[in-house]
Write a protein that holds these residues in place. Sequence first.
Motif, mmCIF file in Angstrom:
data_model
loop_
_atom_site.group_PDB
_atom_site.id
_atom_site.type_symbol
_atom_site.label_atom_id
_atom_site.label_comp_id
_atom_site.label_asym_id
_atom_site.label_seq_id
_atom_site.Cartn_x
_atom_site.Cartn_y
_atom_site.Cartn_z
ATOM 1 N N THR A 126 0.802 -1.221 0.026
ATOM 2 C CA THR A 126 0.056 -0.087 -0.083
ATOM 3 C C THR A 126 0.852 1.223 0.008
ATOM 4 O O THR A 126 0.198 2.278 0.167
ATOM 5 C CB THR A 126 -0.995 -0.110 1.240
ATOM 6 O OG1 THR A 126 -0.130 -0.325 2.566
ATOM 7 C CG2 THR A 126 -2.172 -0.929 1.078
ATOM 8 N N GLU A 127 2.256 1.322 -0.141
ATOM 9 C CA GLU A 127 2.929 2.249 -0.050
ATOM 10 C C GLU A 127 3.898 2.209 -1.340
ATOM 11 O O GLU A 127 4.792 3.231 -1.497
ATOM 12 C CB GLU A 127 3.947 2.415 1.115
ATOM 13 C CG GLU A 127 3.356 2.500 2.412
ATOM 14 C CD GLU A 127 2.511 1.231 3.041
ATOM 15 O OE1 GLU A 127 3.106 0.292 2.776
ATOM 16 O OE2 GLU A 127 1.556 1.277 3.647
ATOM 17 N N LEU A 128 3.732 1.549 -2.317
ATOM 18 C CA LEU A 128 4.276 1.579 -3.719
ATOM 19 C C LEU A 128 4.264 2.713 -4.431
ATOM 20 O O LEU A 128 5.512 3.157 -4.871
ATOM 21 C CB LEU A 128 4.190 0.301 -4.348
ATOM 22 C CG LEU A 128 4.333 -1.075 -3.734
ATOM 23 C CD1 LEU A 128 4.253 -2.441 -4.486
ATOM 24 C CD2 LEU A 128 5.857 -1.054 -3.358
ATOM 25 N N ALA A 129 3.482 3.440 -4.447
ATOM 26 C CA ALA A 129 3.066 4.688 -5.153
ATOM 27 C C ALA A 129 4.017 5.766 -4.566
ATOM 28 O O ALA A 129 4.616 6.617 -5.282
ATOM 29 C CB ALA A 129 1.761 5.058 -5.451
ATOM 30 N N LEU A 130 4.088 5.789 -3.302
ATOM 31 C CA LEU A 130 4.998 6.804 -2.422
ATOM 32 C C LEU A 130 6.407 6.432 -2.904
ATOM 33 O O LEU A 130 7.324 7.304 -2.841
ATOM 34 C CB LEU A 130 4.833 6.612 -1.047
ATOM 35 C CG LEU A 130 3.017 7.407 -0.629
ATOM 36 C CD1 LEU A 130 2.624 6.985 0.495
ATOM 37 C CD2 LEU A 130 3.324 8.674 -0.552
ATOM 38 N N VAL A 131 6.827 4.980 -2.719
ATOM 39 C CA VAL A 131 8.059 4.499 -3.097
ATOM 40 C C VAL A 131 8.442 5.127 -4.500
ATOM 41 O O VAL A 131 9.521 5.538 -4.666
ATOM 42 C CB VAL A 131 8.398 3.208 -3.080
ATOM 43 C CG1 VAL A 131 9.516 2.616 -3.412
ATOM 44 C CG2 VAL A 131 7.986 2.673 -1.558
ATOM 45 N N ASP A 132 7.394 4.961 -5.373
ATOM 46 C CA ASP A 132 7.678 5.332 -6.689
ATOM 47 C C ASP A 132 8.069 6.843 -6.813
ATOM 48 O O ASP A 132 8.803 7.347 -7.566
ATOM 49 C CB ASP A 132 6.555 4.918 -7.677
ATOM 50 C CG ASP A 132 7.037 4.535 -9.208
ATOM 51 O OD1 ASP A 132 8.120 4.390 -9.309
ATOM 52 O OD2 ASP A 132 6.172 5.430 -10.130
ATOM 53 N N ALA A 133 7.043 7.696 -6.259
ATOM 54 C CA ALA A 133 7.250 8.992 -6.068
ATOM 55 C C ALA A 133 8.533 9.522 -5.569
ATOM 56 O O ALA A 133 9.085 10.375 -6.037
ATOM 57 C CB ALA A 133 5.905 9.666 -5.288
ATOM 58 N N LEU A 134 8.959 8.711 -4.628
ATOM 59 C CA LEU A 134 10.202 9.134 -3.706
ATOM 60 C C LEU A 134 11.423 9.093 -4.889
ATOM 61 O O LEU A 134 12.590 9.658 -4.674
ATOM 62 C CB LEU A 134 10.521 8.197 -2.628
ATOM 63 C CG LEU A 134 9.849 8.577 -1.429
ATOM 64 C CD1 LEU A 134 9.666 7.408 -0.297
ATOM 65 C CD2 LEU A 134 10.425 9.883 -0.804
ATOM 66 N N ASP A 135 11.135 7.960 -5.852
ATOM 67 C CA ASP A 135 12.204 7.838 -6.778
ATOM 68 C C ASP A 135 12.283 9.201 -7.925
ATOM 69 O O ASP A 135 13.207 9.323 -8.337
ATOM 70 C CB ASP A 135 11.847 6.400 -7.580
ATOM 71 C CG ASP A 135 13.162 6.021 -8.502
ATOM 72 O OD1 ASP A 135 14.033 5.737 -8.140
ATOM 73 O OD2 ASP A 135 12.871 6.008 -9.997
ATOM 74 N N ARG A 136 11.125 9.470 -8.096
ATOM 75 C CA ARG A 136 10.964 10.449 -9.109
ATOM 76 C C ARG A 136 11.173 12.142 -8.628
ATOM 77 O O ARG A 136 11.474 13.023 -9.096
ATOM 78 C CB ARG A 136 9.712 10.881 -9.620
ATOM 79 C CG ARG A 136 9.336 9.656 -10.740
ATOM 80 C CD ARG A 136 8.081 9.995 -11.465
ATOM 81 N NE ARG A 136 6.919 9.859 -10.582
ATOM 82 C CZ ARG A 136 6.032 8.593 -10.440
ATOM 83 N NH1 ARG A 136 6.694 7.623 -11.322
ATOM 84 N NH2 ARG A 136 5.246 8.564 -9.680
#
Lengths: 515, 515
Positions: A26-36
Amino acid sequence: MNGADAIVASLAKNGIDMCFANPGTTELALVDALDRTAGIRSVLGLFEGVCTGAADGYARMLGRPAATLLHLGPGFANGVANLHNARRARSPILNLIGDHATWHLPFDAPLTSDIRSLAMPVSGHYAYLGTAQLCVEDTMRALGASKGGKISTVVIPTDVQEHVFGEQPEVPQLPHPGVATCDGERVEAAARVLRDRKPAIILLGARAMTSSGQKAAAAVAALIGARVFAETFPARWDRGGDTPVIPRFPYFPEMGMATLKDAECVLLVGARAPIAYFGKTGLPSELVRPGTHVETLAGPGDDAEQAIMSLARALGAAPLPPCAVSVPPLPEHGHRLDASVMAQTVAALMPGRAIVAVEGATTTPVFFTAAAAARPHTVLTNTGGAIGQGMPVATGAALACPDRPVLSLQGDGSAAYTIQALWTQAREGLNVVTILCANKSYGVLRVELGRAGMNPDAPVPHRMTSLDDPALDWVGLARGFGVPAARAHTAGDLAGLVRTALSQGGPFLIEAVMS
Amino acid sequence: MNGADAIVASLAKNGIDMCFANPGTTELALVDALDRTAGIRSVLGLFEGVCTGAADGYARMLGRPAATLLHLGPGFANGVANLHNARRARSPILNLIGDHATWHLPFDAPLTSDIRSLAMPVSGHYAYLGTAQLCVEDTMRALGASKGGKISTVVIPTDVQEHVFGEQPEVPQLPHPGVATCDGERVEAAARVLRDRKPAIILLGARAMTSSGQKAAAAVAALIGARVFAETFPARWDRGGDTPVIPRFPYFPEMGMATLKDAECVLLVGARAPIAYFGKTGLPSELVRPGTHVETLAGPGDDAEQAIMSLARALGAAPLPPCAVSVPPLPEHGHRLDASVMAQTVAALMPGRAIVAVEGATTTPVFFTAAAAARPHTVLTNTGGAIGQGMPVATGAALACPDRPVLSLQGDGSAAYTIQALWTQAREGLNVVTILCANKSYGVLRVELGRAGMNPDAPVPHRMTSLDDPALDWVGLARGFGVPAARAHTAGDLAGLVRTALSQGGPFLIEAVMS
């Protein structure tokens, strides 16, 4: 740009540069955003208590919040104990927790739980981000609360994280929060009390524990003949170098009461009025005897450093000559290790500007005495009593201050709770030297059993307080997590290993076998 | 006799024989009482999640609660994740938490927190024992709730523990709780639905997952041409031997929907209606398509085994010939280890009556297929999704059933959360063989990143899902906690180590290095 991007960008723009993460689905979009998003470093912990404790250490050293990224209610719950400690340290932290999509929540999927109920006991601010349109605004409100000194917990459903904005939401710039300063009336009142009610005890805590704060307190004390104490478990305590030597207020209530017995007044400067750590039959909760005047110059959330400096000025207390460094001699090489020998060795070898995280109820307190006049250093203690705090806090402090050596003085019982911190130290190559004080017991419980008139060596109490069957092999455990390690049996072993570990940089663990 | 004695004696008299403990200062009178009371074994965990997970495993195997003994709010919070799993498993547990003396609570000592708020999300029954005179009564009410299938949490202030009774309080004997049986009307309704709406799917869960329950379901299915599935994460699943081979309902919602697509009706026998584990944009939460009839023969708390057996009788479904054991062949010795080779090896060598705790989202599910017709065994899965469940549950199961071998199939990511369980296995000499599947990643998160259209190999997602920098040395870690261990690279290595570990008894960890 989706909701997660907008949230993460807002944080980056407003001074969040570190995220201690243990994400799940449930946090993967946030992980992806941290990448960007540029500007935020993501540091993985193998257990959530490592993340929250590291965020505490980071906040104590830098005075500003890091983010954590945690997985739903159970993942957050694993971080609660160190958030409890952080709350007692008044460390600002911003917890980000993913949650099921808003529309999925009513179906009570396996990982659903009442996150709010879990979060409230350790959160000064809580927000459920149920609406994408408000997600930036709500996050900024939470960050604002955090910058004001609170733990903020923000729950972000996956559909809000994944919501695609037609138009990029505006990212506000938060104003810099102020700290409540001390007004002149309180300074005058304190000055009056100190003059009228002698002898006085000045109890320092929180922001008064800087070198300047302690110097001002010492000057005041010298002028009016008062005694100065540090609160028992300071979040951050600058010591050594030219800072005056100030003793800790005692842990055990009987000793605290004896300390306070003759005082006509107690002046609180960033500290709370002393209470018993645990209530003990026959002893009061409040250790200040009735009739003693208690005056608060500054509360724990106030600018206590400025307050005590103002008081010194108001009283005309001249600065004392700076203290001289007095490093204790190294114990004789052949000495078996006990708490004193360990503490003296560390105090002797500790380089200037060291950060020392101290946890271990019976093995580490003597360090405060041994290192009182050592080279300048900063001590971080266990503020809330939830054990498993030391190694994570040391980890966060090392990330906050990569140019300062970190020593982690750690009891073995408490180390076992959040031992996974060692892996993060290895992964990030942190300058943390752990002195693992292996006395193979929950020593303080054995002391407390005795104090309560129970027999620590009766079969069940013994079994519940001894860690020798089997003994933990801390060298093997540290290496298993990727941290080089060695064992010390004597003062000479320990001194040699401390020297080597400090000179080579990076993490190292020394198992100090206590006899 | 003090309050602690009275409470502990009441528990011992009413069937509590195990206490998974990690006590602190506020629990010492209870520790002392455990020493004076016959019949309760105290088992120490180095971390509270070990205690609560072990209590879950214990309850799953014996169908009755163990006690835990935890230290105030933060200590309890460390146990919440595995209590979450236990709640999903419907495991009865009785949590005992010490608290500050009632008169000390208002002073907000460092360890004070809102225990109730932390406890409610995982507790079916909560009690604060504020009055010594009622402490036995309140404890018995909590134990009664627990025997009825709930997690009960009882907070006991130290002054109540230490209260000395003038007269020994009467210790009641609790009546044996019943389980809701299935009435004839529900059986008839189910029979009617199965006859009228074909094809049907029968979804088994909870108490229907016994060998008898599955045999009855298979007989019903054969008679009416239905398909039978097991819920995806059963608390306890008896498999192998003469038990029919029943597949798990799929984890991913797309596959679940495909499974259900042609069904005219779904009969629930101890299981809940299938929902998505996580809500995924574009997919519904409820996987049963609208229009499909859903009939509940027995809910998760009912006697679902009796219900499906009644249904089989009502339909006149003849028992099927018993299934034959079909142990898979050992993979070729030289095979590198992957999930399939690991699973096949374990299935081949697993002795009859083994208990198998399964946790590891990408490395262990294939075991369910490989071992479907192996020697009779009992599987325990991660019911609530809070990872760090497998090793503690295996520990509790081994204590519950000392005469049965326990295999713990464990992913490396989840093992790191509650690794301290190994020490309790060593200390108590438990027959737990851990197969640590080291794929050096949070594999399921990498899968889910891909499913969500994100790149698992982008820098931050990679860093947050890979565990190879540094790699954990699980052999070193296990030995550090006192558990002998060795590493397997090939099928032959693994087979040899499994054989040796099982034959020698006691705990052992095999690091299965996944290629």
